[in-house]
Design a protein around this motif. Structure first.
Motif, mmCIF file in Angstrom:
data_model
loop_
_atom_site.group_PDB
_atom_site.id
_atom_site.type_symbol
_atom_site.label_atom_id
_atom_site.label_comp_id
_atom_site.label_asym_id
_atom_site.label_seq_id
_atom_site.Cartn_x
_atom_site.Cartn_y
_atom_site.Cartn_z
ATOM 1 N N ALA A 298 1.985 17.770 -8.057
ATOM 2 C CA ALA A 298 2.258 18.272 -6.573
ATOM 3 C C ALA A 298 3.756 17.740 -6.239
ATOM 4 N N ASP A 299 4.341 18.323 -4.992
ATOM 5 C CA ASP A 299 5.633 17.950 -4.673
ATOM 6 C C ASP A 299 5.728 16.719 -3.982
ATOM 7 N N VAL A 300 4.690 16.334 -3.230
ATOM 8 C CA VAL A 300 4.550 15.254 -2.265
ATOM 9 C C VAL A 300 3.299 14.480 -2.554
ATOM 10 N N ILE A 301 3.347 13.099 -2.834
ATOM 11 C CA ILE A 301 2.189 12.486 -3.358
ATOM 12 C C ILE A 301 2.235 11.467 -2.140
ATOM 13 N N VAL A 302 0.899 11.085 -1.341
ATOM 14 C CA VAL A 302 0.666 10.348 -0.381
ATOM 15 C C VAL A 302 -0.062 9.427 -0.488
ATOM 16 N N GLY A 303 0.054 8.259 -0.480
ATOM 17 C CA GLY A 303 -0.780 7.020 -0.779
ATOM 18 C C GLY A 303 -1.542 6.869 0.455
ATOM 19 N N VAL A 304 -2.920 6.965 0.353
ATOM 20 C CA VAL A 304 -3.808 6.414 1.290
ATOM 21 C C VAL A 304 -4.347 5.059 1.171
ATOM 22 N N ARG A 305 -4.117 3.995 2.063
ATOM 23 C CA ARG A 305 -4.629 2.677 2.007
ATOM 24 C C ARG A 305 -6.255 2.421 2.360
ATOM 25 N N GLN A 306 -6.705 1.665 1.457
ATOM 26 C CA GLN A 306 -8.366 1.818 1.500
ATOM 27 C C GLN A 306 -8.800 0.598 2.223
ATOM 28 N N ALA A 307 -7.590 -0.241 2.722
ATOM 29 C CA ALA A 307 -7.972 -1.434 3.557
ATOM 30 C C ALA A 307 -6.307 -1.700 4.248
ATOM 31 N N ARG A 308 -6.602 -2.266 5.516
ATOM 32 C CA ARG A 308 -5.266 -2.738 6.216
ATOM 33 C C ARG A 308 -5.083 -4.312 5.939
ATOM 34 N N LEU A 309 -4.751 -5.017 4.889
ATOM 35 C CA LEU A 309 -4.622 -6.366 4.672
ATOM 36 C C LEU A 309 -3.487 -7.129 5.868
ATOM 37 N N GLY A 310 -3.840 -8.109 6.477
ATOM 38 C CA GLY A 310 -2.978 -8.787 7.501
ATOM 39 C C GLY A 310 -3.006 -8.151 8.807
ATOM 40 N N TYR A 311 -3.644 -6.975 9.128
ATOM 41 C CA TYR A 311 -3.663 -6.366 10.279
ATOM 42 C C TYR A 311 -4.360 -6.928 11.508
ATOM 43 N N ASN A 312 -4.168 -7.277 12.648
ATOM 44 C CA ASN A 312 -4.772 -7.629 13.941
ATOM 45 C C ASN A 312 -5.678 -6.295 14.550
ATOM 46 N N PRO A 313 -6.386 -6.575 15.393
ATOM 47 C CA PRO A 313 -7.244 -5.575 15.862
ATOM 48 C C PRO A 313 -6.188 -4.427 16.664
ATOM 49 N N LEU A 314 -5.260 -4.757 17.392
ATOM 50 C CA LEU A 314 -4.221 -3.788 17.723
ATOM 51 C C LEU A 314 -3.820 -2.794 16.753
ATOM 52 N N MET A 315 -3.160 -3.675 15.664
ATOM 53 C CA MET A 315 -2.237 -2.947 14.518
ATOM 54 C C MET A 315 -3.234 -1.914 13.841
ATOM 55 N N ARG A 316 -4.824 -2.406 13.686
ATOM 56 C CA ARG A 316 -5.808 -1.451 13.159
ATOM 57 C C ARG A 316 -6.191 -0.351 13.936
ATOM 58 N N PHE A 317 -6.196 -0.656 15.147
ATOM 59 C CA PHE A 317 -6.260 0.523 16.271
ATOM 60 C C PHE A 317 -5.210 1.582 16.014
ATOM 61 N N ASN A 318 -3.986 0.934 16.053
ATOM 62 C CA ASN A 318 -2.716 1.797 15.893
ATOM 63 C C ASN A 318 -2.755 2.727 14.583
ATOM 64 N N VAL B 192 -3.434 10.207 -2.727
ATOM 65 C CA VAL B 192 -4.040 9.271 -3.761
ATOM 66 C C VAL B 192 -4.432 8.041 -2.706
ATOM 67 N N ASP B 193 -5.700 7.582 -3.530
ATOM 68 C CA ASP B 193 -6.172 6.276 -2.830
ATOM 69 C C ASP B 193 -5.421 5.044 -3.560
ATOM 70 N N VAL B 194 -5.059 4.197 -2.728
ATOM 71 C CA VAL B 194 -4.398 3.090 -3.297
ATOM 72 C C VAL B 194 -5.057 1.947 -2.358
ATOM 73 N N VAL B 195 -4.356 0.656 -3.221
ATOM 74 C CA VAL B 195 -4.825 -0.743 -2.432
ATOM 75 C C VAL B 195 -3.651 -1.109 -1.835
ATOM 76 N N MET B 196 -3.674 -1.560 -0.687
ATOM 77 C CA MET B 196 -2.575 -2.180 -0.037
ATOM 78 C C MET B 196 -2.670 -3.838 -0.292
ATOM 79 N N LYS B 197 -1.297 -4.217 -0.729
ATOM 80 C CA LYS B 197 -1.335 -5.583 -1.249
ATOM 81 C C LYS B 197 -0.720 -6.500 -0.103
ATOM 82 N N GLN B 198 -1.247 -7.646 -0.146
ATOM 83 C CA GLN B 198 -0.714 -8.748 0.677
ATOM 84 C C GLN B 198 0.706 -9.018 0.717
ATOM 85 N N ARG B 199 1.430 -9.053 1.756
ATOM 86 C CA ARG B 199 3.061 -9.252 1.680
ATOM 87 C C ARG B 199 3.448 -10.461 0.839
ATOM 88 N N LEU B 200 4.492 -10.409 0.389
ATOM 89 C CA LEU B 200 5.081 -11.500 -0.449
ATOM 90 C C LEU B 200 5.495 -12.595 0.634
#
Length: 236
Positions: A116-136, A196-204
């Motif tokens: 593929a020309d463009v490979i797009v990562g799709v996060r399976q969870a949003r670590l560290g997101y508050n409710p507003l960020m999850r809504f966005n 592609v399904d990916v895992v979102m890591k906790q920020r350093l």
């Protein structure tokens, strides 16, 4: 014997990242080595006021395939463009300086190289997101789909772009909307996509900028600014 062609150029913008930069770059370097991917890591010091520039130069001296670039502060979009100008890889990737990396994070992308020309990562969870960020995070791809007809599950994470196609587009946005602009313009060029399904890591360290209302507003106004421009371009 000439060296193998570079498969991947990872551009890593860094603004005042003296605490995290060395660890992130070394992790990326080791992960790519484990995957046996011929790669270069381009660290772009974005006008930092701490020791980021010094650390970037030291990493470039120590680690094969690490390149240090420097510019006045232009934000993530400007840093990415600077990195693209230095890149030689078949694919391009933008990687945050505050995100850890291991082979499992990169493998979903590298497995799609050449398919593929463009490979797009799709996060399976949003670590560290508050409710507003999850809504966005739920709303934003739907808004992008409505405005641009871009049917993707996640538009704001790690992408890999075929460099030969990326070189044919011009980006007007400098912040978060730049990612959508790149996807839309590459789609309009006829690029092929893979998700592609990916895992979102906790920020350093630090706090995600997307949690700030100023950044949310700037993202929304930037998105509509690009939409207006895109419609005008299509009409003409």
């Amino acid at each position: 014997m000439s060296p193998p062609p570079v498969a991947l150029s990872v551009v890593l913008p860094a603004f005042n990242e003296e605490a995290l930069l060395a660890g992130c770059v070394r992790q990326l370097h080791d992960a790519l080595a484990v995957l046996h991917v011929s790669a270069e890591i381009i660290v772009v010091n974005d006008g930092s006021r701490d020791r980021t520039a010094e650390i970037a130069d030291q990493l470039a001296r120590e680690l094969p395939g690490v390149i240090a670039g420097h510019q006045a502060n232009q934000g993530i979009g400007g840093a990415f463009r600077t990195g693209v100008q230095l890149a030689t890889g078949e694919y391009l990737m933008l990687w945050p300086a505050d995100m850890p990396a291991d082979p499992a994070d990169l493998a979903p992308y590298t497995e799609q190289f050449g398919k593929a020309d463009v490979i797009v990562g799709v996060r399976q969870a949003r670590l560290g997101y508050n409710p507003l960020m999850r809504f966005n995070a739920w709303l934003y791809p739907k808004l992008v789909s409505t405005l641009f007809g871009l049917q993707l599950r996640d538009v704001n994470w790690i992408h890999a772009y075929r460099r030969s196609l990326f070189a044919r587009i011009s980006l007007t946005q400098r912040g978060i909307p730049m990612l959508v602009e790149a996807l839309v313009r590459l789609r309009d060029l006829g690029a092929t996509f893979a998700e592609v399904d990916v895992v979102m890591k906790q920020r350093l360290g630090g706090v995600a900028s997307a949690s700030r209302f100023k950044v949310m507003w700037r993202t929304l106004t930037g998105l509509f600014s690009f939409w207006k421009l895109w419609r005008e371009e299509r009409r003409s």
